[in-house]
Design a protein around this motif. Structure first.
Motif, PDB file in Angstrom:
ATOM      1  N   ARG A 241       0.799  -1.210   0.000  1.00  0.00           N
ATOM      2  CA  ARG A 241       0.000   0.000   0.000  1.00  0.00           C
ATOM      3  C   ARG A 241       0.837   1.267   0.000  1.00  0.00           C
ATOM      4  NH1 ARG A 241      -1.520   0.727   6.340  1.00  0.00           N
ATOM      5  NH2 ARG A 241       0.430  -0.165   7.080  1.00  0.00           N
ATOM      6  N   ALA A 242       2.063   1.166   0.525  1.00  0.00           N
ATOM      7  CA  ALA A 242       2.870   2.367   0.726  1.00  0.00           C
ATOM      8  C   ALA A 242       3.243   3.057  -0.577  1.00  0.00           C
ATOM      9  CB  ALA A 242       4.128   2.027   1.520  1.00  0.00           C
TER      10      ALA A 242
ATOM     11  N   TYR B 203       2.735  -7.923  -0.211  1.00  0.00           N
ATOM     12  CA  TYR B 203       3.216  -7.496   1.102  1.00  0.00           C
ATOM     13  C   TYR B 203       4.283  -8.465   1.600  1.00  0.00           C
ATOM     14  CZ  TYR B 203       0.267 -11.147   3.230  1.00  0.00           C
ATOM     15  OH  TYR B 203      -0.312 -12.338   3.586  1.00  0.00           O
TER      16      TYR B 203
ATOM     17  N   ASP C 201       7.908   2.098  -4.744  1.00  0.00           N
ATOM     18  CA  ASP C 201       7.789   1.586  -3.374  1.00  0.00           C
ATOM     19  C   ASP C 201       8.742   2.389  -2.501  1.00  0.00           C
ATOM     20  OD1 ASP C 201       6.883   0.052  -1.300  1.00  0.00           O
ATOM     21  OD2 ASP C 201       8.057  -1.722  -1.795  1.00  0.00           O
TER      22      ASP C 201
ATOM     23  N   GLY D  23       4.290   2.714   5.292  1.00  0.00           N
ATOM     24  CA  GLY D  23       2.852   2.566   5.171  1.00  0.00           C
ATOM     25  C   GLY D  23       2.124   2.934   6.450  1.00  0.00           C
TER      26      GLY D  23
END
Length: 209
Positions: free
Chosen positions: A79-80, A103, A131, A202
């Protein structure tokens, strides 16, 4: 390091220091992530090919440069990675988006995939994998593996921080993928966190633990 570009622009380095500060608020961290994303995007696109087209200014016809080829693809690792996305889209609003859901298992440190959605013509576009943290490199390698399986051949990887171990892993698996980062930090700890680092990007961006 071969294939690694450190973005040492003063604004990038200043904002990175602000983000490392553990007292930075969630709002402040998120805003800085957005700003640094735009600055990093500026650096990693400086060698894009140009082509001349004919246009008409208010005064006369002329020939001027535009970016050649098809639009870029931004591929944030969820998600980050989405923290960089808005800033990059502010700079390149016509870019396509590929979402990669991967993840890192906190016990094994292995990459676990749960989602992948790409533009159909990804093979014809430059793909920028996003990322914030290149730690063990397992997630980055898995993401690029999947994108190559979908046909991507022109890839670039951008992160905020990188550990030497992560760089070695990614360059070993994908030597054709250049890396842009704001800093190469000292090492990884036993839990796979970058030192001195800035914690979990994140969690800090979304206010979670």
């Amino acid at each position: 390091m071969d294939g690694v570009q450190i973005v040492d622009h003063p604004l990038v380095q200043h904002k990175l220091t602000l983000m490392r500060d553990k007292t930075r608020s969630t709002k402040g961290f998120r805003q800085l992530m957005n700003e640094v994303g735009m600055l990093l995007c500026y650096e990693l696109t400086r060698d894009l090919e140009l082509e001349e087209i004919e246009i008409e200014t208010p005064l006369t016809k002329t020939r001027a440069n535009v970016i050649a080829g098809k639009k870029l693809v931004f591929a944030p690792i969820l998600r980050a990675g989405v923290g960089f996305l808005d800033g990059m889209l502010n700079l390149v609003p016509s870019a396509r988006i590929a979402h990669i859901g991967i993840y890192r298992d906190h016990v094994t440190l292995d990459a676990v995939e749960y989602f992948l959605k790409c533009p159909e013509d990804i093979a014809d576009r430059i793909v920028i994998v996003i990322d914030p943290m290149l730690a063990t490199g397992n997630t980055a390698v898995a993401a690029i593996d999947r994108l190559k399986e979908r046909g991507a051949t022109k890839l670039r990887y951008v992160c905020l921080l990188a550990a030497p171990e992560g760089i070695e892993r990614l360059r070993g698996a994908h030597p054709d993928v250049p890396i842009w980062t704001a800093s190469i930090d000292d090492h990884l700890d036993e839990a796979g966190y970058i030192w001195p680092g800035l914690g979990d990007a994140g969690d800090r961006m979304f206010g979670t633990r």
